[in-house]
Design an enzyme around this catalytic site. Structure first.
Site, short mmCIF file in Angstrom:
data_model
loop_
_atom_site.label_atom_id
_atom_site.label_comp_id
_atom_site.label_asym_id
_atom_site.label_seq_id
_atom_site.Cartn_x
_atom_site.Cartn_y
_atom_site.Cartn_z
N GLY A 108 0.79 -1.21 0.00
CA GLY A 108 0.00 0.00 0.00
C GLY A 108 0.83 1.27 0.00
O GLY A 108 0.40 2.31 -0.51
N GLU A 153 1.51 1.82 -3.48
CA GLU A 153 0.28 2.25 -4.16
C GLU A 153 -0.03 3.71 -3.90
O GLU A 153 -0.54 4.41 -4.78
CB GLU A 153 -0.88 1.34 -3.74
CG GLU A 153 -0.80 -0.02 -4.43
CD GLU A 153 -1.72 -1.06 -3.82
OE1 GLU A 153 -2.44 -1.71 -4.59
OE2 GLU A 153 -1.71 -1.22 -2.58
N GLU A 162 2.39 -8.26 -2.43
CA GLU A 162 1.10 -8.86 -2.11
C GLU A 162 1.00 -10.30 -2.60
O GLU A 162 0.33 -11.14 -1.97
CB GLU A 162 -0.04 -8.02 -2.70
CG GLU A 162 -0.20 -6.65 -2.07
CD GLU A 162 0.58 -5.57 -2.76
OE1 GLU A 162 0.28 -4.39 -2.56
OE2 GLU A 162 1.55 -5.90 -3.51
#
Length: 263
Positions: A114, A117, A137
């Site tokens: 994240g 991201e 992930e």
């Protein structure tokens, strides 16, 4: 209890710090909610012209999702996991991507999952030489869920994006710059000064024109160019008759610096 988000506003620049250094600034549900609240607070304020987003401590920008917390949602089934985790994370990255004021990531360490991201979603990014990126992930038996399967291939290209997504291997700031994930790499001690300098170069321009550029680019990237050109035209038309456009044209004719409201 330590606040998971710190917000400081100085000289027109908001500094948002992900503040869970003991957990490598992992993205807990509370942290994401507090980050969204901080964006709400500064979005409409004329006193903020640009946003810098960084991580607390010396080790991480953000190592990604809080796996312990996420696991609890997974145990309750897909409906709960999607509601609590996926929608929350996607709403965060979408908000950063579409924010009307420029958001600059100052990546000070690990930017995994994240954290990567967030870097993909923001408008600009500067990396410390100590930064390290990864899309791990797949090692958990899942795809990225905060937009990584969509934004990273758009930035890096399909094959380079898939290599990072399918291997989960870490990659350096130099590779991040090569694929367009970050704009610049600087010595660690120069990270925040470099981010502030970049923010200042943007903040000297009119808020309306900055917002129009962000909107046209963000919306247009996912459209055929003909539709994107219509968005560009709409953004220009919305500024016709504005004080900022009038001031910009007058300043150009008079060979002086423009003096924008709130600048």
């Amino acid at each position: 209890m330590t606040a998971p988000i710190l917000l400081e506003i100085d000289d027109g620049i908001a500094l948002i710090t992900l503040n869970r250094p003991e957990r490598l600034n992992a993205l807990s549900f509370e942290l994401i909610d507090r980050l969204m609240a901080a964006l709400d607070r500064i979005e409409g304020g004329a006193n903020v012209r640009a946003v810098i987003l960084t991580g607390a401590g010396e080790r991480a920008f953000s190592a990604g999702a809080d796996i312990d917390e996420f696991s609890q949602s997974v145990r309750q089934g897909p409906a709960i996991a999607v509601r609590d985790f996926v929608r929350r994370g996607q709403a965060m990255t979408a908000r950063l991507e579409a924010f009307k004021k420029p958001v600059i990531a100052a990546v000070n360490g690990l930017a995994y999952g994240g954290g990567c991201e967030i870097t993909e979603a923001v408008h600009l990014a500067i990396a410390s030489e100590r930064a390290l990126f990864a899309k791990p992930e797949i090692k958990l038996g899942m795809p990225p869920t905060f937009g990584g399967t969509q934004r990273l291939p758009r930035l890096a290209g399909r094959k380079r994006g898939l290599e990072l997504l399918l291997t989960g291997d870490p990659f350096t700031p130099a590779h991040a710059r090569e694929i367009g994930l970050v704009n610049k790499i600087v010595p660690h001690e120069q990270l925040l000064p470099a981010a502030r300098e970049l923010a200042g170069r943007i903040a000297r321009h009119s808020p309306g024109s900055v917002a129009s550029v962000i909107t046209a680019v963000t919306r247009g990237l996912n459209m055929p160019i003909g539709e994107g050109l219509l968005v560009e035209s709409e953004q220009f038309a919305a500024l016709v008759g504005s004080r900022d456009l009038a001031e910009g044209l007058a300043a150009w004719k008079e060979r002086r610096d423009a003096n924008y409201v709130g600048a």
